[in-house]
Design a protein around this motif. Structure first.
Motif, PDB file in Angstrom:
ATOM      1  N   ALA A  74       0.827  -1.203   0.000  1.00 20.93           N
ATOM      2  CA  ALA A  74       0.000   0.000   0.000  1.00 20.93           C
ATOM      3  C   ALA A  74       0.865   1.259   0.000  1.00 20.93           C
ATOM      4  CB  ALA A  74      -0.927  -0.011   1.211  1.00 20.93           C
ATOM      5  N   ASP A  75       1.942   1.269   0.791  1.00 20.79           N
ATOM      6  CA  ASP A  75       2.827   2.434   0.823  1.00 20.79           C
ATOM      7  C   ASP A  75       3.502   2.645  -0.531  1.00 20.79           C
ATOM      8  OD1 ASP A  75       2.118   2.768   3.432  1.00 20.79           O
ATOM      9  OD2 ASP A  75       3.952   1.905   4.277  1.00 20.79           O
ATOM     10  N   ALA A  76       3.920   1.546  -1.156  1.00 14.28           N
ATOM     11  CA  ALA A  76       4.528   1.658  -2.484  1.00 14.28           C
ATOM     12  C   ALA A  76       3.513   2.178  -3.498  1.00 14.28           C
ATOM     13  CB  ALA A  76       5.081   0.304  -2.925  1.00 14.28           C
ATOM     14  N   PHE A  77       2.269   1.731  -3.384  1.00 19.62           N
ATOM     15  CA  PHE A  77       1.223   2.187  -4.302  1.00 19.62           C
ATOM     16  C   PHE A  77       0.936   3.673  -4.076  1.00 19.62           C
ATOM     17  CE2 PHE A  77      -2.996   2.535  -6.146  1.00 19.62           C
ATOM     18  CZ  PHE A  77      -2.894   1.729  -7.269  1.00 19.62           C
ATOM     19  N   ASP A  78       0.915   4.105  -2.817  1.00 15.66           N
ATOM     20  CA  ASP A  78       0.709   5.522  -2.519  1.00 15.66           C
ATOM     21  C   ASP A  78       1.840   6.367  -3.091  1.00 15.66           C
ATOM     22  OD1 ASP A  78      -1.675   5.117  -1.241  1.00 15.66           O
ATOM     23  OD2 ASP A  78      -0.830   5.099   0.782  1.00 15.66           O
ATOM     24  N   ALA A  79       3.074   5.873  -2.951  1.00 16.64           N
ATOM     25  CA  ALA A  79       4.216   6.607  -3.505  1.00 16.64           C
ATOM     26  C   ALA A  79       4.125   6.688  -5.025  1.00 16.64           C
ATOM     27  CB  ALA A  79       5.526   5.934  -3.078  1.00 16.64           C
ATOM     28  N   MET A  80       3.695   5.605  -5.658  1.00 17.45           N
ATOM     29  CA  MET A  80       3.535   5.611  -7.106  1.00 17.45           C
ATOM     30  C   MET A  80       2.475   6.621  -7.533  1.00 17.45           C
ATOM     31  SD  MET A  80       2.341   2.531  -9.629  1.00 17.45           S
ATOM     32  CE  MET A  80       0.656   2.682  -9.011  1.00 17.45           C
ATOM     33  N   LEU A  81       1.341   6.656  -6.800  1.00 18.37           N
ATOM     34  CA  LEU A  81       0.285   7.610  -7.125  1.00 18.37           C
ATOM     35  C   LEU A  81       0.771   9.045  -6.965  1.00 18.37           C
ATOM     36  CD1 LEU A  81      -2.897   5.989  -5.519  1.00 18.37           C
ATOM     37  CD2 LEU A  81      -2.332   6.153  -7.936  1.00 18.37           C
ATOM     38  N   ALA A  82       1.528   9.305  -5.909  1.00 14.60           N
ATOM     39  CA  ALA A  82       2.053  10.656  -5.699  1.00 14.60           C
ATOM     40  C   ALA A  82       2.998  11.057  -6.827  1.00 14.60           C
ATOM     41  CB  ALA A  82       2.770  10.738  -4.355  1.00 14.60           C
ATOM     42  N   ARG A  83       3.831  10.111  -7.241  1.00 12.04           N
ATOM     43  CA  ARG A  83       4.757  10.423  -8.331  1.00 12.04           C
ATOM     44  C   ARG A  83       4.015  10.626  -9.645  1.00 12.04           C
ATOM     45  NH1 ARG A  83      10.292   7.007  -9.693  1.00 12.04           N
ATOM     46  NH2 ARG A  83      11.051   8.388 -11.356  1.00 12.04           N
ATOM     47  N   LEU A  84       3.011   9.796  -9.902  1.00 12.69           N
ATOM     48  CA  LEU A  84       2.217   9.959 -11.117  1.00 12.69           C
ATOM     49  C   LEU A  84       1.470  11.287 -11.120  1.00 12.69           C
ATOM     50  CD1 LEU A  84       0.699   6.398 -11.702  1.00 12.69           C
ATOM     51  CD2 LEU A  84       2.329   7.592 -13.157  1.00 12.69           C
ATOM     52  N   GLU A  85       0.909  11.638  -9.965  1.00 14.26           N
ATOM     53  CA  GLU A  85       0.172  12.901  -9.879  1.00 14.26           C
ATOM     54  C   GLU A  85       1.092  14.081 -10.159  1.00 14.26           C
ATOM     55  OE1 GLU A  85      -3.014  15.039  -6.841  1.00 14.26           O
ATOM     56  OE2 GLU A  85      -1.462  13.714  -6.045  1.00 14.26           O
ATOM     57  N   ALA A  86       2.299  14.045  -9.553  1.00 17.30           N
ATOM     58  CA  ALA A  86       3.250  15.125  -9.801  1.00 17.30           C
ATOM     59  C   ALA A  86       3.701  15.158 -11.255  1.00 17.30           C
ATOM     60  CB  ALA A  86       4.458  14.971  -8.874  1.00 17.30           C
ATOM     61  N   HIS A  87       3.901  13.964 -11.843  1.00 19.51           N
ATOM     62  CA  HIS A  87       4.339  13.903 -13.236  1.00 19.51           C
ATOM     63  C   HIS A  87       3.262  14.424 -14.173  1.00 19.51           C
ATOM     64  CE1 HIS A  87       6.579  12.469 -16.701  1.00 19.51           C
ATOM     65  NE2 HIS A  87       5.496  11.861 -17.134  1.00 19.51           N
ATOM     66  N   VAL A  88       2.014  14.034 -13.929  1.00 21.73           N
ATOM     67  CA  VAL A  88       0.919  14.506 -14.784  1.00 21.73           C
ATOM     68  C   VAL A  88       0.760  16.012 -14.666  1.00 21.73           C
ATOM     69  CG1 VAL A  88      -1.588  14.431 -15.089  1.00 21.73           C
ATOM     70  CG2 VAL A  88      -0.311  12.315 -14.804  1.00 21.73           C
ATOM     71  N   ALA A  89       0.833  16.545 -13.425  1.00 22.98           N
ATOM     72  CA  ALA A  89       0.731  17.986 -13.240  1.00 22.98           C
ATOM     73  C   ALA A  89       1.867  18.716 -13.958  1.00 22.98           C
ATOM     74  CB  ALA A  89       0.738  18.325 -11.755  1.00 22.98           C
ATOM     75  N   GLU A  90       3.082  18.141 -13.878  1.00 23.93           N
ATOM     76  CA  GLU A  90       4.222  18.747 -14.560  1.00 23.93           C
ATOM     77  C   GLU A  90       4.038  18.715 -16.075  1.00 23.93           C
ATOM     78  OE1 GLU A  90       9.105  18.231 -14.825  1.00 23.93           O
ATOM     79  OE2 GLU A  90       7.919  17.024 -13.448  1.00 23.93           O
ATOM     80  N   GLN A  91       3.524  17.595 -16.585  1.00 21.77           N
ATOM     81  CA  GLN A  91       3.288  17.494 -18.021  1.00 21.77           C
ATOM     82  C   GLN A  91       2.217  18.477 -18.482  1.00 21.77           C
ATOM     83  OE1 GLN A  91       4.903  15.590 -20.408  1.00 21.77           O
ATOM     84  NE2 GLN A  91       6.343  15.304 -18.713  1.00 21.77           N
ATOM     85  N   GLN A  92       1.192  18.658 -17.669  1.00 22.88           N
ATOM     86  CA  GLN A  92       0.145  19.612 -18.038  1.00 22.88           C
ATOM     87  C   GLN A  92       0.688  21.037 -18.061  1.00 22.88           C
ATOM     88  OE1 GLN A  92      -2.885  18.768 -15.122  1.00 22.88           O
ATOM     89  NE2 GLN A  92      -3.787  17.096 -16.328  1.00 22.88           N
ATOM     90  N   ARG A  93       1.487  21.384 -17.057  1.00 19.19           N
ATOM     91  CA  ARG A  93       2.106  22.713 -17.064  1.00 19.19           C
ATOM     92  C   ARG A  93       3.040  22.872 -18.258  1.00 19.19           C
ATOM     93  NH1 ARG A  93       3.053  21.475 -11.612  1.00 19.19           N
ATOM     94  NH2 ARG A  93       5.275  21.210 -12.093  1.00 19.19           N
ATOM     95  N   PHE A  94       3.802  21.810 -18.537  1.00 19.03           N
ATOM     96  CA  PHE A  94       4.730  21.871 -19.654  1.00 19.03           C
ATOM     97  C   PHE A  94       3.985  22.045 -20.974  1.00 19.03           C
ATOM     98  CE2 PHE A  94       7.246  19.870 -23.019  1.00 19.03           C
ATOM     99  CZ  PHE A  94       8.454  20.514 -22.865  1.00 19.03           C
ATOM    100  N   ALA A  95       2.896  21.300 -21.174  1.00 17.54           N
ATOM    101  CA  ALA A  95       2.114  21.414 -22.408  1.00 17.54           C
ATOM    102  C   ALA A  95       1.509  22.803 -22.545  1.00 17.54           C
ATOM    103  CB  ALA A  95       1.021  20.347 -22.428  1.00 17.54           C
ATOM    104  N   ALA A  96       1.006  23.341 -21.427  1.00 16.23           N
ATOM    105  CA  ALA A  96       0.420  24.685 -21.486  1.00 16.23           C
ATOM    106  C   ALA A  96       1.487  25.726 -21.817  1.00 16.23           C
ATOM    107  CB  ALA A  96      -0.254  25.011 -20.162  1.00 16.23           C
ATOM    108  N   ASN A  97       2.649  25.621 -21.158  1.00 15.31           N
ATOM    109  CA  ASN A  97       3.725  26.577 -21.445  1.00 15.31           C
ATOM    110  C   ASN A  97       4.248  26.423 -22.861  1.00 15.31           C
ATOM    111  OD1 ASN A  97       3.648  27.681 -18.865  1.00 15.31           O
ATOM    112  ND2 ASN A  97       5.095  26.178 -18.040  1.00 15.31           N
ATOM    113  N   ALA A  98       4.393  25.172 -23.329  1.00 11.63           N
ATOM    114  CA  ALA A  98       4.884  24.948 -24.690  1.00 11.63           C
ATOM    115  C   ALA A  98       3.911  25.513 -25.714  1.00 11.63           C
ATOM    116  CB  ALA A  98       5.093  23.453 -24.925  1.00 11.63           C
TER     117      ALA A  98
END
Length: 370
Positions: A125-149
């Motif tokens: 469960a802790d590993a899954f939570d860490a994966m979700l947190a990393r995915l959430e941060a990555h998706v948010a970063e990609q969305q910001r990157f796409a908007a800026n690009a």
């Protein structure tokens, strides 16, 4: 069958096997010593022997039905107990499954936060939570990157359209000036597109890893940018050890070039210095690029790796760039399983440290000063 049913049957099966083995042990080690026929005992010679001595057939007649009843009870007890025990043991998987379904539907903010002791389910469960947190941060970063690009790419296109509209409305347009301005705008759009493609390639890790000496990459980047440094009145000093590693030569050259280029153009107006150093640690190789320049706050330094972040009043007019220099460095570093650290220098300027996995022990030192 579900996992719970399988575990229930397994528990009941093992319990039945244990019961059969126990009853078999009773039969083998006890009943076999009971005589098959009645014994005649002389009370005068054996006064200490009292009571009734049953024969084996009588004990079998009594034992076998009781043994069958015991086995039936063990079967029922194993099924019911196994079902309850399996349900309790598998209960944490329900929360993990629910979180996985929510993540599949696009909700990455949910966390399991499984309570209890540190067992295998808690670790999962802790590993899954860490994966979700990393995915959430990555998706948010990609969305910001796409908007800026999108915004950055729209700017040169809008400028080009404005230039063409003005030229069309002017009865006597200056063709040469229009071509020069369009070429400038087009060159910036091409540079930005190539930078975006480089970032995408590094993020996907679609490159072949080869044996690379990072110190040679630093020397090549320094030699290439030496004319730019002379133009800005900047002195470049390079030194360090041979730093062997596995990676993409093209991407690592781009990484070092971006770092040295930034160190040159974001420097003092005159008599600036850039230090390029390579070194070897027990399991990693290190590239450090630092320069003189304006004093930076840690807060500003931490934002410089964001895409299209150029810093406040830190861009020379003749080298505006596309705002992806350190973002590309960060992406290439992560693609090579390394770490990137930006530290403001107390005297002004910044120190950028790239640490990457090494592949062999260090060799002898080399140095060069420009």
């Amino acid at each position: 069958m579900s996992v719970r049913v399988k575990l229930t049957l397994s528990y009941a099966g093992f319990l039945m096997i244990a019961g059969v083995l126990l009853l078999a042990a009773v039969w083998v080690f006890l009943l076999r010593y009971v005589p098959e026929r009645a014994m005649l005992i002389n009370p005068e010679d054996n006064a200490h022997l009292n009571g009734v001595f049953p024969v084996r057939s009588s004990l079998q007649y009594v034992f076998l039905p009781r043994a069958a009843a015991v086995l039936a009870f063990l079967l029922v007890f194993g099924l019911v107990g196994g079902w309850l025990l399996a349900g309790r043991m598998l209960a944490p998987l329900t929360g993990i499954t629910d979180a996985a379904r929510m993540a599949t539907s696009g909700s990455l903010s949910h966390r399991i936060q499984l309570p209890g002791s540190k067992d295998e389910f808690r670790e999962l469960a802790d590993a899954f939570d860490a994966m979700l947190a990393r995915l959430e941060a990555h998706v948010a970063e990609q969305q910001r990157f796409a908007a800026n690009a999108s915004h950055e790419l729209r700017t040169p296109l809008a400028v080009s359209r404005t230039l063409l509209d003005v030229a069309r409305a002017d009865p006597n347009p200056d063709t040469d000036e229009l071509i020069d301005r369009l070429q400038t705008v087009n060159s910036r759009a091409i540079d930005l597109t190539e930078a975006l493609l480089l970032v995408s390639r590094a993020e996907q890790r679609s490159f072949t890893r080869e044996r690379v000496d990072l110190s040679l990459m630093a020397e090549e980047a320094t030699e290439t940018l030496l004319p730019l440094a002379e133009k800005h009145g900047v002195t470049i000093e390079t030194r360090g050890d041979i730093t062997p590693m596995l990676g993409s030569p093209a991407l690592l050259l781009q990484l070092t070039t971006n770092l040295v280029h930034n160190a040159i153009v974001h420097n003092l107006p005159e008599a600036g210095t850039v230090w390029v150093t390579t070194g070897v640690r027990p399991d990693t190789v290190v590239l450090t690029v630092e320069n003189t320049g304006e004093k930076l706050t840690p807060e500003l330094a931490s934002t410089l790796t964001e895409p299209f972040q150029r810093g406040t009043e830190r861009v020379h007019g003749d080298h505006p760039g596309v705002g992806l220099g350190l973002a590309i460095v960060k992406t290439i570093t992560h693609a090579h399983d390394g770490t990137l650290t930006l530290t403001p220098r107390s005297a002004g300027g910044i120190r950028v440290t790239v640490e990457l996995p090494a592949v062999s022990p260090p060799a002898g030192p080399v140095s060069d000063v420009h």
